[in-house]
Design an enzyme around this catalytic site. Sequence first.
Site, PDB file in Angstrom:
ATOM      1  N   ARG A 160       0.828  -1.219   0.000  1.00  0.00           N
ATOM      2  CA  ARG A 160       0.000   0.000   0.000  1.00  0.00           C
ATOM      3  C   ARG A 160       0.864   1.272   0.000  1.00  0.00           C
ATOM      4  NH1 ARG A 160      -2.124  -3.439  -1.386  1.00  0.00           N
ATOM      5  NH2 ARG A 160      -3.783  -4.665  -0.495  1.00  0.00           N
ATOM      6  N   SER A 209     -10.548  -0.954   4.088  1.00  0.00           N
ATOM      7  CA  SER A 209      -9.829  -1.289   5.325  1.00  0.00           C
ATOM      8  C   SER A 209      -9.295  -0.030   5.994  1.00  0.00           C
ATOM      9  CB  SER A 209      -8.644  -2.210   5.032  1.00  0.00           C
ATOM     10  OG  SER A 209      -9.115  -3.387   4.438  1.00  0.00           O
ATOM     11  N   GLU A 279      -4.483   2.678   7.156  1.00  0.00           N
ATOM     12  CA  GLU A 279      -4.361   2.677   5.690  1.00  0.00           C
ATOM     13  C   GLU A 279      -5.124   3.884   5.132  1.00  0.00           C
ATOM     14  OE1 GLU A 279      -4.868  -1.119   3.765  1.00  0.00           O
ATOM     15  OE2 GLU A 279      -5.895  -0.195   2.062  1.00  0.00           O
TER      16      GLU A 279
HETATM   17  C1  LIG Z   1     -15.514  -0.817  -0.207  1.00  0.00           C
HETATM   18  C2  LIG Z   1     -14.038  -0.565  -0.418  1.00  0.00           C
HETATM   19  C3  LIG Z   1     -13.199  -1.631  -0.670  1.00  0.00           C
HETATM   20  C4  LIG Z   1     -11.824  -1.442  -0.857  1.00  0.00           C
HETATM   21  N1  LIG Z   1     -11.042  -2.528  -1.126  1.00  0.00           N
HETATM   22  C5  LIG Z   1      -9.714  -2.335  -1.360  1.00  0.00           C
HETATM   23  C6  LIG Z   1      -8.860  -3.445  -1.671  1.00  0.00           C
HETATM   24  O1  LIG Z   1      -9.302  -4.588  -1.776  1.00  0.00           O
HETATM   25  N2  LIG Z   1      -7.550  -3.197  -1.872  1.00  0.00           N
HETATM   26  C7  LIG Z   1      -7.019  -1.950  -1.798  1.00  0.00           C
HETATM   27  O2  LIG Z   1      -5.822  -1.785  -2.000  1.00  0.00           O
HETATM   28  N3  LIG Z   1      -7.803  -0.890  -1.486  1.00  0.00           N
HETATM   29  C8  LIG Z   1      -9.120  -1.048  -1.274  1.00  0.00           C
HETATM   30  N4  LIG Z   1      -9.912   0.038  -0.964  1.00  0.00           N
HETATM   31  C9  LIG Z   1      -9.299   1.359  -0.797  1.00  0.00           C
HETATM   32  C10 LIG Z   1      -9.266   2.231  -2.071  1.00  0.00           C
HETATM   33  O3  LIG Z   1     -10.271   1.834  -2.978  1.00  0.00           O
HETATM   34  C11 LIG Z   1      -7.900   2.172  -2.751  1.00  0.00           C
HETATM   35  O4  LIG Z   1      -6.887   2.624  -1.897  1.00  0.00           O
HETATM   36  C12 LIG Z   1      -7.892   3.008  -4.049  1.00  0.00           C
HETATM   37  O5  LIG Z   1      -6.744   2.677  -4.778  1.00  0.00           O
HETATM   38  C13 LIG Z   1      -7.895   4.518  -3.797  1.00  0.00           C
HETATM   39  O6  LIG Z   1      -8.093   5.160  -5.042  1.00  0.00           O
HETATM   40  P1  LIG Z   1      -8.855   6.561  -5.121  1.00  0.00           P
HETATM   41  O7  LIG Z   1      -8.882   6.987  -6.534  1.00  0.00           O
HETATM   42  O8  LIG Z   1     -10.167   6.489  -4.455  1.00  0.00           O
HETATM   43  O9  LIG Z   1      -7.854   7.465  -4.314  1.00  0.00           O
HETATM   44  P2  LIG Z   1      -8.220   8.588  -3.243  1.00  0.00           P
HETATM   45  O10 LIG Z   1      -8.824   7.944  -2.050  1.00  0.00           O
HETATM   46  O11 LIG Z   1      -8.974   9.682  -3.883  1.00  0.00           O
HETATM   47  O12 LIG Z   1      -6.766   9.115  -2.876  1.00  0.00           O
HETATM   48  C14 LIG Z   1      -5.845   8.276  -2.197  1.00  0.00           C
HETATM   49  C15 LIG Z   1      -4.459   8.915  -2.302  1.00  0.00           C
HETATM   50  O13 LIG Z   1      -4.035   8.829  -3.654  1.00  0.00           O
HETATM   51  C16 LIG Z   1      -3.625  10.119  -4.103  1.00  0.00           C
HETATM   52  N5  LIG Z   1      -3.883  10.169  -5.552  1.00  0.00           N
HETATM   53  C17 LIG Z   1      -5.044   9.942  -6.189  1.00  0.00           C
HETATM   54  N6  LIG Z   1      -4.852  10.053  -7.526  1.00  0.00           N
HETATM   55  C18 LIG Z   1      -3.557  10.385  -7.703  1.00  0.00           C
HETATM   56  C19 LIG Z   1      -2.760  10.656  -8.848  1.00  0.00           C
HETATM   57  N7  LIG Z   1      -3.248  10.634 -10.089  1.00  0.00           N
HETATM   58  N8  LIG Z   1      -1.452  10.963  -8.646  1.00  0.00           N
HETATM   59  C20 LIG Z   1      -0.914  11.002  -7.402  1.00  0.00           C
HETATM   60  N9  LIG Z   1      -1.628  10.757  -6.278  1.00  0.00           N
HETATM   61  C21 LIG Z   1      -2.932  10.453  -6.450  1.00  0.00           C
HETATM   62  C22 LIG Z   1      -4.478  11.092  -3.314  1.00  0.00           C
HETATM   63  O14 LIG Z   1      -3.883  12.381  -3.290  1.00  0.00           O
HETATM   64  C23 LIG Z   1      -4.464  10.405  -1.952  1.00  0.00           C
HETATM   65  O15 LIG Z   1      -3.275  10.738  -1.278  1.00  0.00           O
HETATM   66  C24 LIG Z   1     -11.292  -0.135  -0.783  1.00  0.00           C
HETATM   67  C25 LIG Z   1     -12.139   0.955  -0.536  1.00  0.00           C
HETATM   68  C26 LIG Z   1     -13.501   0.749  -0.360  1.00  0.00           C
HETATM   69  C27 LIG Z   1     -14.396   1.934  -0.129  1.00  0.00           C
END
Ligand SMILES: Cc1cc2nc3c(=O)[nH]c(=O)nc-3n(C[C@H](O)[C@H](O)[C@H](O)COP(=O)(O)OP(=O)(O)OC[C@H]3O[C@@H](n4cnc5c(N)ncnc54)[C@H](O)[C@@H]3O)c2cc1C
Length: 292
Positions: A160, A209, A279
Amino acid sequence: MIRERVPLAPLSTFRVGGPARLLAEPMTEGELRAVMALVNDLKLPYFYVGLGSNLLISDAGFPGVVIRARGELTKIWRDGDLICAGPSARLLLLTAFAAKQSLSGMEPLAGIPGTVGGGLYMNAGAYGGEIADTFVDCRTLTASNRIETLTKSDIAFGYRAAPELQRVIALSSRYKLTAGDSYKISHEMRRVWMLRRDKQPIEHPSAGSIFKRPPGDFAGRLIEGAGCKGLRIGGAIVPGRHAGIFINDRAGSADDIVRLIRTVRKRVFDKYGILLETEVLPVGFETDPFSI
Ligand SMILES: Cc1cc2nc3c(=O)[nH]c(=O)nc-3n(C[C@H](O)[C@H](O)[C@H](O)COP(=O)(O)OP(=O)(O)OC[C@H]3O[C@@H](n4cnc5c(N)ncnc54)[C@H](O)[C@@H]3O)c2cc1C
């Protein structure tokens, strides 16, 4: 393209968070660079949001510019034997695209919410795979508005974590997969989807998580062992079935969730001597809201 005092709760899957001083929604890379120039001129802090699926945004909101890319920046395409995506493409559409193209390697990622950029920043993963596995390279935008390319060997991907992406915005990225059978790939993705659906409370607002997996153990097991299942503070709940994924009953605030996280960390620490690492990422807090 830029609006003032926009509520951030709808931009986060936890559905909490106060307003952004400014919300910028660039549709093209050119517009994104114009926003970055403005951020630099005004010397404002900025935060780049993907789908907001791993964030806890404070009730006070964010005192600078929140950037959320759309339009052209959500594209997915194929380039020879590579598949490519803009930073705000949905990860689940990228996995579906891979299956349609009969390309194997992204099956474990099927159903993870979020954008491709957020997936890279978090090195999102599940079921033994992570986005870094097939990653080749990405173009990035630096805080000083320059475009640079980072290849896989430039990024120290970990659990992560993708530290080199903390200082830049990931733009388009490319992935190398292996040729496979479309039906088998889709079938495996559906199987992973079902597992997720059974294990996660996807019908409630959450950020997945809350804690990273502690070495050799599971956060959910420790949380349950510390007697925290079913615990509620305001509208924030540790669900009975999925203790690792806290939910918001839709009336909860960021403060409720913060207090619940701290309570659970403390109880787990008191019982096991293990300090769970979060996380979920805090946004708009002046100090670390999770410290106990
Ligand atoms: C129901 C549910 C289930 C999930 N299951 C999983 C799982 O199985 N495995 C897992 O790993 N995660 C899981 N997650 C967590 C989440 O979906 C992941 O961490 C996902 O990758 C976050 O992406 P996001 O676009 O929503 O990022 P955001 O939450 O919007 O941002 C997260 C971070 O990424 C940065 N960021 C976003 N885009 C960019 C970019 N283009 N360049 C640089 N930085 C950037 C943001 O600034 C922030 O610091 C889950 C979440 C939910 C709600």
